[in-house]
Write a protein that holds these residues in place. Structure first.
Motif, mmCIF file in Angstrom:
data_model
loop_
_atom_site.group_PDB
_atom_site.id
_atom_site.type_symbol
_atom_site.label_atom_id
_atom_site.label_comp_id
_atom_site.label_asym_id
_atom_site.label_seq_id
_atom_site.Cartn_x
_atom_site.Cartn_y
_atom_site.Cartn_z
ATOM 1 N N VAL A 44 0.830 -1.204 0.000
ATOM 2 C CA VAL A 44 0.000 0.000 0.000
ATOM 3 C C VAL A 44 0.867 1.258 0.000
ATOM 4 N N ASN A 45 0.517 2.188 -0.845
ATOM 5 C CA ASN A 45 1.098 3.540 -0.861
ATOM 6 C C ASN A 45 -0.013 4.473 -1.320
ATOM 7 N N THR A 46 -0.727 5.059 -0.357
ATOM 8 C CA THR A 46 -1.949 5.777 -0.709
ATOM 9 C C THR A 46 -2.144 7.003 0.163
ATOM 10 N N LEU A 47 -2.997 7.917 -0.298
ATOM 11 C CA LEU A 47 -3.371 9.107 0.459
ATOM 12 C C LEU A 47 -4.720 8.865 1.120
ATOM 13 N N ILE A 48 -4.860 9.335 2.366
ATOM 14 C CA ILE A 48 -6.107 9.183 3.108
ATOM 15 C C ILE A 48 -6.638 10.562 3.452
ATOM 16 N N SER A 49 -7.904 10.786 3.149
ATOM 17 C CA SER A 49 -8.526 12.083 3.409
ATOM 18 C C SER A 49 -9.531 11.969 4.539
ATOM 19 N N ASP A 50 -9.817 13.101 5.157
ATOM 20 C CA ASP A 50 -10.805 13.191 6.225
ATOM 21 C C ASP A 50 -11.656 14.421 5.968
ATOM 22 N N SER A 51 -12.969 14.213 5.790
ATOM 23 C CA SER A 51 -13.894 15.313 5.473
ATOM 24 C C SER A 51 -13.470 16.045 4.201
ATOM 25 N N GLY A 52 -12.969 15.300 3.236
ATOM 26 C CA GLY A 52 -12.576 15.880 1.958
ATOM 27 C C GLY A 52 -11.206 16.499 1.936
ATOM 28 N N VAL A 53 -10.470 16.433 3.042
ATOM 29 C CA VAL A 53 -9.136 17.040 3.128
ATOM 30 C C VAL A 53 -8.109 15.920 3.289
ATOM 31 N N VAL A 54 -7.062 15.930 2.455
ATOM 32 C CA VAL A 54 -6.012 14.920 2.548
ATOM 33 C C VAL A 54 -5.241 15.110 3.849
ATOM 34 N N LYS A 55 -5.215 14.060 4.677
ATOM 35 C CA LYS A 55 -4.570 14.151 5.988
ATOM 36 C C LYS A 55 -3.273 13.366 6.073
ATOM 37 N N TYR A 56 -3.221 12.184 5.436
ATOM 38 C CA TYR A 56 -2.077 11.296 5.603
ATOM 39 C C TYR A 56 -1.686 10.671 4.265
ATOM 40 N N ARG A 57 -0.407 10.300 4.211
ATOM 41 C CA ARG A 57 0.058 9.340 3.205
ATOM 42 C C ARG A 57 0.476 8.099 3.971
ATOM 43 N N VAL A 58 -0.034 6.957 3.568
ATOM 44 C CA VAL A 58 0.206 5.694 4.264
ATOM 45 C C VAL A 58 1.006 4.765 3.357
ATOM 46 N N VAL A 59 2.098 4.237 3.890
ATOM 47 C CA VAL A 59 2.891 3.213 3.207
ATOM 48 C C VAL A 59 2.916 1.993 4.121
ATOM 49 N N ALA A 60 2.442 0.856 3.624
ATOM 50 C CA ALA A 60 2.363 -0.345 4.456
ATOM 51 C C ALA A 60 2.473 -1.586 3.582
ATOM 52 N N GLU A 61 3.013 -2.644 4.167
ATOM 53 C CA GLU A 61 3.100 -3.923 3.451
ATOM 54 C C GLU A 61 1.735 -4.591 3.347
ATOM 55 N N ARG A 62 0.916 -4.428 4.412
ATOM 56 C CA ARG A 62 -0.417 -5.044 4.412
ATOM 57 C C ARG A 62 -1.407 -4.126 5.134
ATOM 58 N N TRP A 63 -2.617 -4.036 4.587
ATOM 59 C CA TRP A 63 -3.666 -3.183 5.150
ATOM 60 C C TRP A 63 -4.972 -3.979 5.145
ATOM 61 N N ASP A 64 -5.518 -4.227 6.344
ATOM 62 C CA ASP A 64 -6.786 -4.932 6.490
ATOM 63 C C ASP A 64 -7.853 -3.964 6.987
ATOM 64 N N VAL A 65 -9.024 -4.019 6.390
ATOM 65 C CA VAL A 65 -10.156 -3.186 6.804
ATOM 66 C C VAL A 65 -11.260 -4.109 7.315
ATOM 67 N N ASN A 66 -11.687 -3.890 8.553
ATOM 68 C CA ASN A 66 -12.753 -4.696 9.142
ATOM 69 C C ASN A 66 -13.818 -3.759 9.705
ATOM 70 N N THR A 67 -14.987 -3.759 9.076
ATOM 71 C CA THR A 67 -16.086 -2.893 9.506
ATOM 72 C C THR A 67 -17.080 -3.615 10.401
ATOM 73 N N VAL A 68 -16.853 -4.925 10.663
ATOM 74 C CA VAL A 68 -17.771 -5.700 11.489
ATOM 75 C C VAL A 68 -17.352 -5.684 12.954
ATOM 76 N N LYS A 69 -16.059 -5.674 13.217
ATOM 77 C CA LYS A 69 -15.589 -5.617 14.601
ATOM 78 C C LYS A 69 -16.103 -4.357 15.286
ATOM 79 N N ASN A 70 -16.220 -4.436 16.591
ATOM 80 C CA ASN A 70 -16.679 -3.290 17.369
ATOM 81 C C ASN A 70 -15.576 -2.882 18.346
ATOM 82 N N PRO A 71 -14.934 -1.715 18.142
ATOM 83 C CA PRO A 71 -15.209 -0.761 17.059
ATOM 84 C C PRO A 71 -14.568 -1.205 15.746
ATOM 85 N N SER A 72 -15.082 -0.688 14.632
ATOM 86 C CA SER A 72 -14.504 -1.005 13.325
ATOM 87 C C SER A 72 -13.093 -0.426 13.250
#
Length: 220
Positions: A44-72
């Protein structure tokens, strides 16, 4: 011979009936729904925005997204490198950690392992833990932390700072300073540089109870 012919159909019916009653004994499938990632990305090498504003650039070997866990959450178990941007998309902070979790609903980063942070002023932060609160715009840690600047080196068990690490507080601290930065008056603590103020940060902590430090050094 006639006896054999008369009993064979009956025996066949019994055997056939027994076969029809046989069934497999299988255990139910192990499937914990909340443990399955909704998305897994590699390299992964991507930009992450918050409320339409770019906040971070993330570089990672692996990225997992889990929206079922509490909290997601987002999980970076193979390490992460972060760049934080200001409103004009200038890099303000560099962050590196062995593993990280981002709780998207809480806007809270949890960094673990060899956590390293560097800002544009040359400040270096080292610890095994760091939380980054997107609501209060604060960074904090309750593990042993080290703060290194061109003027001083500090170690403490409680660290709190603004997002750019320009105003920070180190509690239960010890450290060394340049000679010209010390006040020779007896009333000044040996661990307090001239011009620094002893203070407590009043920002709320949403995940951990805040200990009451015996001494707190705040820098601007």
């Amino acid at each position: 011979m006639s006896l054999l012919k008369s009993t064979f159909p009956l025996g066949f019916v019994i055997i056939a009936g027994a076969c029809n009653e046989m069934h497999e004994h299988t255990a139910p499938a192990i499937h914990e729904r909340d443990s399955v990632s909704m998305m897994t990305s590699y390299g992964v090498n991507t930009l992450i925005s918050d409320s339409g504003v770019v906040k971070y650039r993330v570089v990672a070997e692996r990225w997992d997204v889990n929206t079922v866990k509490n909290p997601s959450r987002w999980t970076f178990i193979k390490g992460i490198f972060l760049e934080q941007f200001d409103e004009e998309y200038h890099v303000q902070l560099y962050v590196q950690a062995d593993s990280a979790w981002y709780y998207d609903q809480k806007k809270l980063w949890e960094l673990r392992g060899r956590v390293r942070v560097r800002n544009l002023d040359g400040l270096i932060f080292r610890s095994e833990e760091l939380f980054w609160d997107g609501f209060t715009h604060e960074l904090y840690s309750y593990k042993k932390s080290q703060v290194i600047t061109p003027e001083r080196t500090l170690e403490g068990t409680c660290f709190r700072s603004d997002e750019r690490m320009t105003r920070y507080t180190v509690s239960n601290s010890k450290g060394s300073f340049e000679k010209e930065g010390m006040d020779d008056s007896p009333a000044t603590s040996a661990n307090t540089a001239q011009g620094d103020t002893v203070a407590q940060s009043n920002m709320p902590i949403r995940t951990l109870a805040t200990p009451r430090p015996s001494q707190s050094l705040k820098y601007r």
